[in-house]
Design a protein around this motif. Structure first.
Motif, mmCIF file in Angstrom:
data_model
loop_
_atom_site.group_PDB
_atom_site.id
_atom_site.type_symbol
_atom_site.label_atom_id
_atom_site.label_comp_id
_atom_site.label_asym_id
_atom_site.label_seq_id
_atom_site.Cartn_x
_atom_site.Cartn_y
_atom_site.Cartn_z
ATOM 1 N N LEU A 94 -6.676 -0.843 1.603
ATOM 2 C CA LEU A 94 -7.778 0.013 2.059
ATOM 3 C C LEU A 94 -8.541 -0.663 3.185
ATOM 4 O O LEU A 94 -8.735 -1.878 3.166
ATOM 5 C CB LEU A 94 -8.745 0.284 0.899
ATOM 6 C CG LEU A 94 -8.137 0.858 -0.385
ATOM 7 C CD1 LEU A 94 -9.190 0.937 -1.473
ATOM 8 C CD2 LEU A 94 -7.523 2.219 -0.112
ATOM 9 N N PRO A 123 -1.481 1.567 4.631
ATOM 10 C CA PRO A 123 -0.229 0.898 4.254
ATOM 11 C C PRO A 123 0.418 0.212 5.459
ATOM 12 O O PRO A 123 0.204 0.610 6.606
ATOM 13 C CB PRO A 123 0.637 2.043 3.738
ATOM 14 C CG PRO A 123 0.095 3.256 4.394
ATOM 15 C CD PRO A 123 -1.376 3.016 4.569
ATOM 16 N N GLY A 171 0.790 -1.226 0.000
ATOM 17 C CA GLY A 171 0.000 0.000 0.000
ATOM 18 C C GLY A 171 0.822 1.276 0.000
ATOM 19 O O GLY A 171 0.325 2.330 0.379
ATOM 20 N N ARG A 225 -2.583 -1.329 -3.339
ATOM 21 C CA ARG A 225 -3.392 -0.464 -2.476
ATOM 22 C C ARG A 225 -3.875 -1.309 -1.314
ATOM 23 O O ARG A 225 -4.260 -2.449 -1.498
ATOM 24 C CB ARG A 225 -4.618 0.074 -3.228
ATOM 25 C CG ARG A 225 -4.283 1.055 -4.298
ATOM 26 C CD ARG A 225 -5.498 1.717 -4.897
ATOM 27 N NE ARG A 225 -6.653 0.839 -5.000
ATOM 28 C CZ ARG A 225 -7.918 1.250 -4.985
ATOM 29 N NH1 ARG A 225 -8.193 2.536 -4.884
ATOM 30 N NH2 ARG A 225 -8.907 0.400 -5.096
ATOM 31 N N ARG A 231 -10.247 3.964 3.372
ATOM 32 C CA ARG A 231 -9.066 4.748 3.750
ATOM 33 C C ARG A 231 -7.797 3.928 3.541
ATOM 34 O O ARG A 231 -7.786 2.722 3.777
ATOM 35 C CB ARG A 231 -9.155 5.168 5.214
ATOM 36 C CG ARG A 231 -10.293 6.138 5.496
ATOM 37 C CD ARG A 231 -10.366 6.434 6.966
ATOM 38 N NE ARG A 231 -10.661 5.180 7.674
ATOM 39 C CZ ARG A 231 -11.563 5.045 8.639
ATOM 40 N NH1 ARG A 231 -12.215 6.100 9.074
ATOM 41 N NH2 ARG A 231 -11.787 3.890 9.200
ATOM 42 N N SER A 232 -6.750 4.596 3.124
ATOM 43 C CA SER A 232 -5.465 3.944 2.903
ATOM 44 C C SER A 232 -4.890 3.448 4.225
ATOM 45 O O SER A 232 -4.903 4.165 5.229
ATOM 46 C CB SER A 232 -4.502 4.942 2.258
ATOM 47 O OG SER A 232 -3.251 4.345 2.055
#
Length: 100
Positions: free
Chosen positions: A45, A53, A8, A43, A50-51
């Motif tokens: 999520l 990582p 991510g 990615r 919402r991200s």
């Protein structure tokens, strides 16, 4: 061989984070055993989109897992996976032959 993967995180940020992680590991005796895995951009999520990582560290050693936790907990969300590694067995001349 501890495996360090990044999820991510876009390429530029991932490269910077990898350099940061390498710096944090520079004083560790096991640093030469570490491998860094770079895959295609991904990615990550959460349910709301919402991200999120994170770094995943896979290791066989409980002591190393604890050390990674102490060194990296301020860099990014961290997932530590304890693994069991089985090296490929060398086959013997008799192996693979079945008596009918």
């Amino acid at each position: 061989m501890p495996t360090i993967e990044f999820f991510g995180i876009q390429r530029e940020a991932r490269n910077a984070l990898e350099n940061q992680v390498r710096g944090l590991l520079a004083g560790e005796e096991f640093r030469e055993d570490c491998v860094f895995v770079t895959a295609a951009d991904s990615r990550v999520l959460d349910w709301q989109g919402r991200s999120r990582p994170f770094i995943r560290v896979s290791t066989r050693s409980a002591e190393r897992a604890d050390r990674f936790r102490k060194l990296l907990h301020h860099t990014c969300d961290l997932e530590i996976v304890r693994i069991d590694f089985q090296p490929m067995a060398e086959s013997s001349p008799d192996e693979g032959q079945h008596n009918g």
